[in-house]
Design an enzyme around this catalytic site. Structure first.
Site, short mmCIF file in Angstrom:
data_model
loop_
_atom_site.label_atom_id
_atom_site.label_comp_id
_atom_site.label_asym_id
_atom_site.label_seq_id
_atom_site.Cartn_x
_atom_site.Cartn_y
_atom_site.Cartn_z
N ARG A 164 0.84 -1.22 0.00
CA ARG A 164 0.00 0.00 0.00
C ARG A 164 0.87 1.27 0.00
O ARG A 164 0.56 2.25 0.68
CB ARG A 164 -0.91 0.03 1.23
CG ARG A 164 -2.02 -1.00 1.21
CD ARG A 164 -3.03 -0.67 0.12
NE ARG A 164 -4.23 -1.49 0.26
CZ ARG A 164 -4.33 -2.73 -0.20
NH1 ARG A 164 -3.31 -3.30 -0.86
NH2 ARG A 164 -5.45 -3.41 -0.05
N SER A 238 -10.56 -0.23 3.03
CA SER A 238 -9.81 -0.43 4.28
C SER A 238 -9.37 0.93 4.82
O SER A 238 -8.74 1.70 4.11
CB SER A 238 -8.55 -1.25 4.02
OG SER A 238 -8.88 -2.51 3.52
N GLU A 334 -4.89 4.25 6.14
CA GLU A 334 -4.54 3.86 4.76
C GLU A 334 -4.87 4.94 3.72
O GLU A 334 -4.02 5.26 2.89
CB GLU A 334 -5.22 2.53 4.44
CG GLU A 334 -4.54 1.76 3.33
CD GLU A 334 -5.15 2.10 2.00
OE1 GLU A 334 -4.40 2.13 1.00
OE2 GLU A 334 -6.36 2.38 1.96
N1 EPU Z 1 -10.82 -10.42 9.92
C1 EPU Z 1 -11.52 -10.48 11.09
N2 EPU Z 1 -12.53 -9.58 11.30
C2 EPU Z 1 -12.86 -8.63 10.39
C3 EPU Z 1 -12.14 -8.57 9.18
C4 EPU Z 1 -11.12 -9.48 8.96
O1 EPU Z 1 -11.25 -11.32 11.95
O2 EPU Z 1 -13.78 -7.88 10.66
C5 EPU Z 1 -9.78 -11.42 9.65
C6 EPU Z 1 -10.27 -12.44 8.61
O3 EPU Z 1 -10.97 -13.46 9.19
C7 EPU Z 1 -8.97 -12.91 7.99
C8 EPU Z 1 -8.10 -11.70 8.07
O4 EPU Z 1 -8.67 -10.82 9.04
O5 EPU Z 1 -8.39 -13.93 8.77
C9 EPU Z 1 -7.91 -11.01 6.72
O6 EPU Z 1 -9.17 -10.52 6.27
P1 EPU Z 1 -9.45 -10.21 4.72
O7 EPU Z 1 -9.14 -11.39 3.90
O8 EPU Z 1 -10.81 -9.63 4.63
O9 EPU Z 1 -8.37 -9.15 4.33
P2 EPU Z 1 -7.82 -7.83 5.03
O10 EPU Z 1 -6.40 -8.09 5.41
O11 EPU Z 1 -8.72 -7.33 6.09
C10 EPU Z 1 -6.85 -6.86 2.81
C11 EPU Z 1 -6.88 -5.57 2.05
C12 EPU Z 1 -8.20 -5.42 1.30
C13 EPU Z 1 -8.35 -6.59 0.34
C14 EPU Z 1 -8.32 -7.89 1.17
C15 EPU Z 1 -8.35 -9.13 0.29
C16 EPU Z 1 -5.48 -4.04 3.31
C17 EPU Z 1 -5.40 -2.80 4.15
N3 EPU Z 1 -6.69 -4.45 2.96
O12 EPU Z 1 -7.86 -6.79 3.81
O13 EPU Z 1 -8.12 -4.23 0.54
O14 EPU Z 1 -9.56 -6.53 -0.38
O15 EPU Z 1 -7.07 -7.95 1.92
O16 EPU Z 1 -7.12 -9.31 -0.31
O17 EPU Z 1 -4.44 -4.59 2.99
C18 EPU Z 1 -8.65 -1.91 0.53
O18 EPU Z 1 -7.44 -1.68 0.52
O19 EPU Z 1 -9.49 -0.97 0.53
C19 EPU Z 1 -9.13 -3.28 0.61
C20 EPU Z 1 -10.41 -3.57 0.73
#
Ligand code: EPU
Length: 342
Positions: A164, A238, A334
């Protein structure tokens, strides 16, 4: 091309925040851009480029000329062996480009489907999702200096991409406007299916060997189920980056939260989902005045009618402090913030 003065930016940011630009102009091509830069220079106004406004927090009025990038154009520059080189204008919609490439048989963007925003904004934060980052597909970025109007071509290494992150958030912040991006994609079908939730979805819904279209549809479905549509629930995706912890800090965190997920990074570091930490601190689904934490994804803040970016940032600071108090981890915002009084 005469910029309008004192313009509300509410329609131009997906968080639906109220802020005014001293001046505002829509640019469709290089001529518009040069004229706009000249106009701003004469009035000694800084220039702030804006795409769809899907990754910004407007925390106050902008004493600047806001450049609304609307330049269009998709060009195939070369096709050789298994690769195709595309040049895409900055004002093209990101998701439209992903769909167009899929239909044309140019592969590599499927995991990045449904990300809001424009092509020109994508390199700034090095958009990434479901195991693919833009940095792995970009050949170069074309830009114009906001200082002297000169043209720049930055190859992939010069963009200094990180998680990012890019040179456009640091040394070149508010110094250039991105005008076009070149991508190198594959002509033969290729897929990236290792991201845990994507892998699971494909296992449940598709043939053993998913096609690029399967991956595209899976990503669209996963995102639609968990991330709110900004047109219905104003948000900027995010709101925090996932913190990357040293091996030692991760071990310390595990003492406080033994089941915290960790994604190994280079050099022994661990990326920890900020959404998980915020969720565990009890914020998911919580509403405070006219803003809140989304009830499907704790990393997304939703604006339910608040007009003030400063209030939203104060709410985000409460969340950040609570995670820091509970887990000793500091979260970083972010989206890019504008108009903050210092
Ligand atoms: N999780 C929770 N609770 C929540 C949300 C997530 O426990 O409310 C846990 C999930 O269970 C999982 C982990 O966190 O084990 C990761 O969750 P997720 O796969 O949804 O991905 P993320 O790390 O929260 C990142 C990106 C997203 C992207 C997703 C999928 C960042 C800041 N965000 O989110 O990007 O869509 O991975 O690859 O890196 C964005 O940048 O706007 C965005 C949506």
């Amino acid at each position: 091309m005469t910029p309008q003065q004192n313009v509300s930016l509410r329609r131009f940011n997906t968080l639906d925040l109220e802020a005014r630009a001293a001046a505002f102009v829509t640019v469709h091509n290089e001529d518009d851009l040069l004229q706009a830069l000249h106009w701003a220079k004469k009035r000694k106004l800084p220039v702030v480029p804006l795409g769809e406004g899907s990754n910004v927090v407007l925390a106050g009025d902008l004493e600047a000329l806001v450049l609304h990038q609307q330049s269009k154009g998709r060009e195939v520059l070369a096709r050789e062996g298994n690769s195709v080189l595309l040049r895409i204008a900055a004002g093209e919609g990101w998701h439209d480009l992903v769909g167009w490439c899929l239909a044309a048989g140019y592969h590599g963007l499927e995991n990045l489907a449904l990300i809001p925003g424009t092509v020109g904004a994508a390199p700034v934060q090095n958009i990434g999702a479901y195991g693919v980052e833009l940095a792995s597909i970009i050949r170069c970025v074309h830009a114009r200096s906001l200082v002297d109007g000169s043209l720049l071509r930055l190859d992939n290494a010069q963009c200094e991409f990180g998680y990012r992150d890019s040179v456009f958030k640091h040394r070149l912040k508010e110094a250039v406007v991105i005008t076009a991006v070149e991508f190198e994609l594959r002509v033969s079908p290729c897929t990236h299916t290792e991201y845990p939730s994507l892998k699971q979805y494909l296992r449940d819904h598709c043939q053993p060997k998913p096609t690029p279209r399967d991956v595209y549809e899976a990503v669209v479905s996963l995102r639609s189920a968990r991330l709110p549509d900004p047109r219905q629930e104003p948000n900027a995706g995010s709101f925090f980056k996932n913190p990357v912890l040293s091996e030692r800090s991760f071990e310390e965190l595990k003492i406080l939260a033994h089941d915290v997920p960790g994604f190994p990074q280079a050099g022994g570091a661990m990326k920890v989902p900020a959404g998980w930490l915020i969720d565990r601190c009890g914020w998911k689904g919580r509403r405070q005045k006219n803003q809140g934490v989304h009830n499907e994804h704790a990393l997304v803040l939703v604006n339910y009618g608040n007009r003030s970016g400063a209030d939203l940032l104060a709410f985000a600071a409460e969340i950040r402090d609570s995670v820091e108090r509970t887990y000793g981890v500091t979260l970083e915002i972010e989206p890019t913030c504008y108009g903050q009084s210092t």
